[in-house]
Motif scaffolding. Sequence first.
Motif, PDB file in Angstrom:
ATOM      1  N   HIS A  93      14.272   7.609  82.302  1.00  0.00           N
ATOM      2  CA  HIS A  93      15.204   7.529  81.176  1.00  0.00           C
ATOM      3  C   HIS A  93      15.652   6.087  80.957  1.00  0.00           C
ATOM      4  O   HIS A  93      15.689   5.589  79.820  1.00  0.00           O
ATOM      5  CB  HIS A  93      16.409   8.433  81.449  1.00  0.00           C
ATOM      6  N   THR A  94      15.974   5.403  82.035  1.00  0.00           N
ATOM      7  CA  THR A  94      16.443   4.021  81.937  1.00  0.00           C
ATOM      8  C   THR A  94      15.326   3.098  81.466  1.00  0.00           C
ATOM      9  O   THR A  94      15.549   2.213  80.633  1.00  0.00           O
ATOM     10  CB  THR A  94      17.017   3.553  83.283  1.00  0.00           C
ATOM     11  N   LEU A  95      14.121   3.307  81.956  1.00  0.00           N
ATOM     12  CA  LEU A  95      12.989   2.500  81.501  1.00  0.00           C
ATOM     13  C   LEU A  95      12.749   2.683  80.003  1.00  0.00           C
ATOM     14  O   LEU A  95      12.390   1.726  79.302  1.00  0.00           O
ATOM     15  CB  LEU A  95      11.727   2.863  82.287  1.00  0.00           C
ATOM     16  N   SER A  96      12.954   3.893  79.506  1.00  0.00           N
ATOM     17  CA  SER A  96      12.764   4.124  78.070  1.00  0.00           C
ATOM     18  C   SER A  96      13.808   3.376  77.256  1.00  0.00           C
ATOM     19  O   SER A  96      13.535   2.937  76.129  1.00  0.00           O
ATOM     20  CB  SER A  96      12.823   5.627  77.752  1.00  0.00           C
ATOM     21  N   LYS A  97      15.008   3.218  77.808  1.00  0.00           N
ATOM     22  CA  LYS A  97      16.069   2.487  77.111  1.00  0.00           C
ATOM     23  C   LYS A  97      15.860   0.978  77.192  1.00  0.00           C
ATOM     24  O   LYS A  97      16.194   0.249  76.255  1.00  0.00           O
ATOM     25  CB  LYS A  97      17.429   2.857  77.688  1.00  0.00           C
ATOM     26  N   ILE A  98      15.314   0.506  78.293  1.00  0.00           N
ATOM     27  CA  ILE A  98      15.036  -0.929  78.430  1.00  0.00           C
ATOM     28  C   ILE A  98      13.875  -1.323  77.517  1.00  0.00           C
ATOM     29  O   ILE A  98      13.891  -2.367  76.867  1.00  0.00           O
ATOM     30  CB  ILE A  98      14.724  -1.287  79.899  1.00  0.00           C
ATOM     31  N   GLY A  99      12.841  -0.457  77.469  1.00  0.00           N
ATOM     32  CA  GLY A  99      11.730  -0.668  76.552  1.00  0.00           C
ATOM     33  C   GLY A  99      10.785  -1.796  76.927  1.00  0.00           C
ATOM     34  O   GLY A  99      10.063  -2.314  76.073  1.00  0.00           O
ATOM     35  N   ASP A 100      10.750  -2.162  78.189  1.00  0.00           N
ATOM     36  CA  ASP A 100       9.874  -3.238  78.660  1.00  0.00           C
ATOM     37  C   ASP A 100       8.499  -2.648  78.987  1.00  0.00           C
ATOM     38  O   ASP A 100       8.361  -1.862  79.926  1.00  0.00           O
ATOM     39  CB  ASP A 100      10.481  -3.895  79.902  1.00  0.00           C
ATOM     40  N   ARG A 101       7.489  -3.039  78.222  1.00  0.00           N
ATOM     41  CA  ARG A 101       6.167  -2.419  78.368  1.00  0.00           C
ATOM     42  C   ARG A 101       5.451  -2.798  79.656  1.00  0.00           C
ATOM     43  O   ARG A 101       4.375  -2.254  79.947  1.00  0.00           O
ATOM     44  CB  ARG A 101       5.304  -2.748  77.147  1.00  0.00           C
TER      45      ARG A 101
END
Length: 222
Positions: A93-101
Amino acid sequence: MTMPEEDTNTMRALQGLENGSSSVRLQAVLAAGTTPDPRFIDRLVERCAIEPDFYVRDMLTWALTRHSSSITVPKLVDELRSERAQARSQALHTLSKIGDRRAWPAITRGLLTDGDDEVARSAWRAAVVLVPEGEESELAGVLATQLGRGERETRLSLSRALVALGEVIMPILRVATTDPDPRVRQHAIATERLLRDPDAGFEFAIEEAKRVAVLGAPGQEG
């Protein structure tokens, strides 16, 4: 020797993460995000795995997005290998909010098909945010293997993820509409309906899918 005020505030915030009161924990996380400090990151990530309160978990995600992704992303990726489902789900969930590919290679097929519904749903949402251009069709193929899975919220999450990928999902959905499993067929038809008409409610799309599965599409002869 007196501890500098900045260090005192840092210690106070970190200690607050362990407080038995959710409101105190919420304030501690708010403080950690308001004044980002690399010393917070490990404790924030660790807390994500065990925090029972939804609102505190949401604030933990926000606080982590306030810190440098060059530090947070590798630590969150490490959490994806945790045996604790909440650790995997919250990290996704947090990775989706950060959005760093840079996190994309960590979104594995195993996570996209995880046996825990919350983990899988978080993985679907993260995947559609992080997928590199040109790899949408391959991702759609993996997501389509989950059609018919779970109850309403799980199916809705999957449909939303597929729709977010756009027209590349159409050939895959057409194949799924001939699946021997009626739940898969209905879910595929409902997802196609949502792609054509994003304003259509999911319940309406499912009911229409059931009708189509039984009677055929409008104008289709029996």
